[in-house]
Write a protein that holds these residues in place. Structure first.
Motif, PDB file in Angstrom:
ATOM      1  N   GLU A   1       7.486  17.283  -7.031  1.00 51.86           N
ATOM      2  CA  GLU A   1       8.222  16.024  -7.204  1.00 51.86           C
ATOM      3  C   GLU A   1       7.879  15.019  -6.102  1.00 51.86           C
ATOM      4  O   GLU A   1       7.583  13.854  -6.372  1.00 51.86           O
ATOM      5  N   ASN A   2       7.939  15.482  -4.853  1.00 50.02           N
ATOM      6  CA  ASN A   2       7.631  14.581  -3.739  1.00 50.02           C
ATOM      7  C   ASN A   2       6.172  14.130  -3.772  1.00 50.02           C
ATOM      8  O   ASN A   2       5.864  12.978  -3.459  1.00 50.02           O
ATOM      9  N   THR A   3       5.295  15.031  -4.162  1.00 46.89           N
ATOM     10  CA  THR A   3       3.869  14.663  -4.217  1.00 46.89           C
ATOM     11  C   THR A   3       3.656  13.572  -5.268  1.00 46.89           C
ATOM     12  O   THR A   3       2.990  12.557  -5.008  1.00 46.89           O
ATOM     13  N   LYS A   4       4.263  13.767  -6.433  1.00 48.46           N
ATOM     14  CA  LYS A   4       4.130  12.759  -7.507  1.00 48.46           C
ATOM     15  C   LYS A   4       4.700  11.409  -7.054  1.00 48.46           C
ATOM     16  O   LYS A   4       4.086  10.366  -7.256  1.00 48.46           O
ATOM     17  N   LYS A   5       5.870  11.467  -6.394  1.00 47.81           N
ATOM     18  CA  LYS A   5       6.535  10.238  -5.940  1.00 47.81           C
ATOM     19  C   LYS A   5       5.625   9.456  -4.977  1.00 47.81           C
ATOM     20  O   LYS A   5       5.440   8.245  -5.111  1.00 47.81           O
ATOM     21  N   LEU A   6       5.048  10.190  -4.030  1.00 48.16           N
ATOM     22  CA  LEU A   6       4.187   9.526  -3.040  1.00 48.16           C
ATOM     23  C   LEU A   6       2.942   8.936  -3.698  1.00 48.16           C
ATOM     24  O   LEU A   6       2.523   7.820  -3.371  1.00 48.16           O
ATOM     25  N   LEU A   7       2.359   9.687  -4.622  1.00 47.04           N
ATOM     26  CA  LEU A   7       1.159   9.185  -5.297  1.00 47.04           C
ATOM     27  C   LEU A   7       1.492   7.938  -6.119  1.00 47.04           C
ATOM     28  O   LEU A   7       0.775   6.932  -6.064  1.00 47.04           O
ATOM     29  N   LEU A   8       2.609   7.990  -6.838  1.00 44.68           N
ATOM     30  CA  LEU A   8       3.009   6.838  -7.658  1.00 44.68           C
ATOM     31  C   LEU A   8       3.248   5.594  -6.803  1.00 44.68           C
ATOM     32  O   LEU A   8       2.817   4.494  -7.155  1.00 44.68           O
ATOM     33  N   GLU A   9       3.939   5.798  -5.665  1.00 46.50           N
ATOM     34  CA  GLU A   9       4.195   4.671  -4.749  1.00 46.50           C
ATOM     35  C   GLU A   9       2.881   4.019  -4.327  1.00 46.50           C
ATOM     36  O   GLU A   9       2.742   2.804  -4.323  1.00 46.50           O
ATOM     37  N   LYS A  10       1.912   4.879  -3.987  1.00 43.20           N
ATOM     38  CA  LYS A  10       0.610   4.381  -3.522  1.00 43.20           C
ATOM     39  C   LYS A  10      -0.117   3.648  -4.650  1.00 43.20           C
ATOM     40  O   LYS A  10      -0.669   2.564  -4.450  1.00 43.20           O
ATOM     41  N   LEU A  11      -0.088   4.225  -5.852  1.00 47.72           N
ATOM     42  CA  LEU A  11      -0.790   3.599  -6.980  1.00 47.72           C
ATOM     43  C   LEU A  11      -0.182   2.244  -7.308  1.00 47.72           C
ATOM     44  O   LEU A  11      -0.895   1.285  -7.599  1.00 47.72           O
ATOM     45  N   LYS A  12       1.159   2.168  -7.222  1.00 52.56           N
ATOM     46  CA  LYS A  12       1.841   0.919  -7.555  1.00 52.56           C
ATOM     47  C   LYS A  12       1.480  -0.185  -6.576  1.00 52.56           C
ATOM     48  O   LYS A  12       1.428  -1.355  -6.926  1.00 52.56           O
ATOM     49  N   LYS A  13       1.248   0.206  -5.306  1.00 44.65           N
ATOM     50  CA  LYS A  13       0.910  -0.790  -4.286  1.00 44.65           C
ATOM     51  C   LYS A  13      -0.549  -1.228  -4.379  1.00 44.65           C
ATOM     52  O   LYS A  13      -0.952  -2.187  -3.752  1.00 44.65           O
ATOM     53  N   SER A  14      -1.362  -0.473  -5.124  1.00 42.57           N
ATOM     54  CA  SER A  14      -2.805  -0.752  -5.135  1.00 42.57           C
ATOM     55  C   SER A  14      -3.197  -1.528  -6.381  1.00 42.57           C
ATOM     56  O   SER A  14      -2.547  -1.412  -7.417  1.00 42.57           O
ATOM     57  N   GLN A  15      -4.259  -2.287  -6.235  1.00 44.40           N
ATOM     58  CA  GLN A  15      -4.809  -2.987  -7.390  1.00 44.40           C
ATOM     59  C   GLN A  15      -5.846  -2.074  -8.022  1.00 44.40           C
ATOM     60  O   GLN A  15      -6.883  -1.814  -7.421  1.00 44.40           O
ATOM     61  N   ILE A  16      -5.551  -1.574  -9.215  1.00 42.73           N
ATOM     62  CA  ILE A  16      -6.519  -0.658  -9.829  1.00 42.73           C
ATOM     63  C   ILE A  16      -7.241  -1.381 -10.950  1.00 42.73           C
ATOM     64  O   ILE A  16      -6.681  -1.599 -12.017  1.00 42.73           O
ATOM     65  N   LYS A  17      -8.486  -1.758 -10.654  1.00 42.23           N
ATOM     66  CA  LYS A  17      -9.237  -2.491 -11.674  1.00 42.23           C
ATOM     67  C   LYS A  17     -10.234  -1.582 -12.380  1.00 42.23           C
ATOM     68  O   LYS A  17     -10.350  -1.586 -13.589  1.00 42.23           O
ATOM     69  N   ASN A  18     -10.986  -0.818 -11.562  1.00 41.20           N
ATOM     70  CA  ASN A  18     -12.076  -0.025 -12.136  1.00 41.20           C
ATOM     71  C   ASN A  18     -11.734   1.444 -12.330  1.00 41.20           C
ATOM     72  O   ASN A  18     -12.610   2.247 -12.551  1.00 41.20           O
TER      73      ASN A  18
END
Ligand code: AMP
Length: 224
Positions: A64-81
């Motif tokens: 749960e904590n791992t998913k939460k941290l990854l999601l937080e990071k992905l949300k803050k990042s611009q994922i284009k490619n």
């Protein structure tokens, strides 16, 4: 055209080194849950108190904590490619968490690349590993030496040895890997999206192999 890869393999198999090189050459974003967790330990006192000992010991953080941290990071990042995930998923539960994360992004996993390396060779590499606590660049005293001893080439910070690269922690990390992560190979093999690559060569030769697999996926996607 966005692409989504997972780099899987035992500790010390070079996932981060290869993902950083792919980022430099192709601009494909790289997310390492290990880096994200270390960053959180360095910046969040409460998180540090709760989980630093566990990570130092070489055990996995809970799903749960791992998913939460990854999601937080992905949300803050611009994922284009698209992106490369390095060190995630690491449990069967995390494979379904990843499916949900990708579904939210309207994305699909293109390929899981398994970095195949014997435990003996991986332990040998880990015993020579240094890393930069500021920018996460990884060095190896035998193969990827910093230009100035003990100093990061990229950001000039002082290099360190990861607490979980100590011999007792390395053994635990391998046990976690065998018990919890290796079963994922069968999971992705059944889905037909697993490619195994031997990474027992020098960095540049290993990189050529990884690169050719990534390029093949790119070409196939362009054709579609
Ligand atoms: P790494 O940098 O990938 O070797 O990860 C370092 C440590 O962070 C691991 O030994 C785990 O304690 C933790 N970690 C990294 N990725 C995960 C994950 N996907 N699930 C749980 N724990 C993780």
């Amino acid at each position: 055209m966005a692409m989504y890869f997972v780099f899987m393999g035992p500790p010390g198999s070079g996932k981060s080194t290869m993902a950083k090189k792919i980022f430099e050459e192709y601009g494909l974003a790289h997310f390492s849950t290990g880096d994200i967790i270390r960053e959180k330990i360095a910046t969040d006192k409460k998180f540090k108190e709760m989980f630093e000992a566990l990570i130092k010991e070489g055990k996995l953080l809970d799903d749960e904590n791992t998913k939460k941290l990854l999601l937080e990071k992905l949300k803050k990042s611009q994922i284009k490619n698209g992106f490369i995930l390095d060190g995630y998923p690491r449990t069967i539960k995390q494979t379904s968490d990843l499916d949900n994360i990708l579904a939210e992004l309207n994305a699909k996993l293109d390929l899981v690349i398994y970095f195949r390396l014997s435990e003996k060779a991986a332990v040998e590499r880990l015993s020579k590993r240094l890393y930069c606590p500021s920018c996460s660049k990884v060095y190896n005293l035998a193969s990827v030496k910093p230009k100035n001893e003990g100093i990061c080439d990229e950001c000039g910070s002082k290099l360190d040895v990861r607490a979980d690269d100590m011999p007792e922690a390395i053994i635990k990390r391998f046990r976690e890997y065998e018990n919890k992560t290796k079963p994922l190979l069968e999971h992705y093999q059944k889905k037909g999206i697993l490619k195994e690559i031997d990474v027992d060569d020098e960095v540049e030769n290993n990189y050529k192999k990884i690169k050719s697999v990534i390029e093949l996926v790119m070409k196939k996607k362009i054709k579609k």
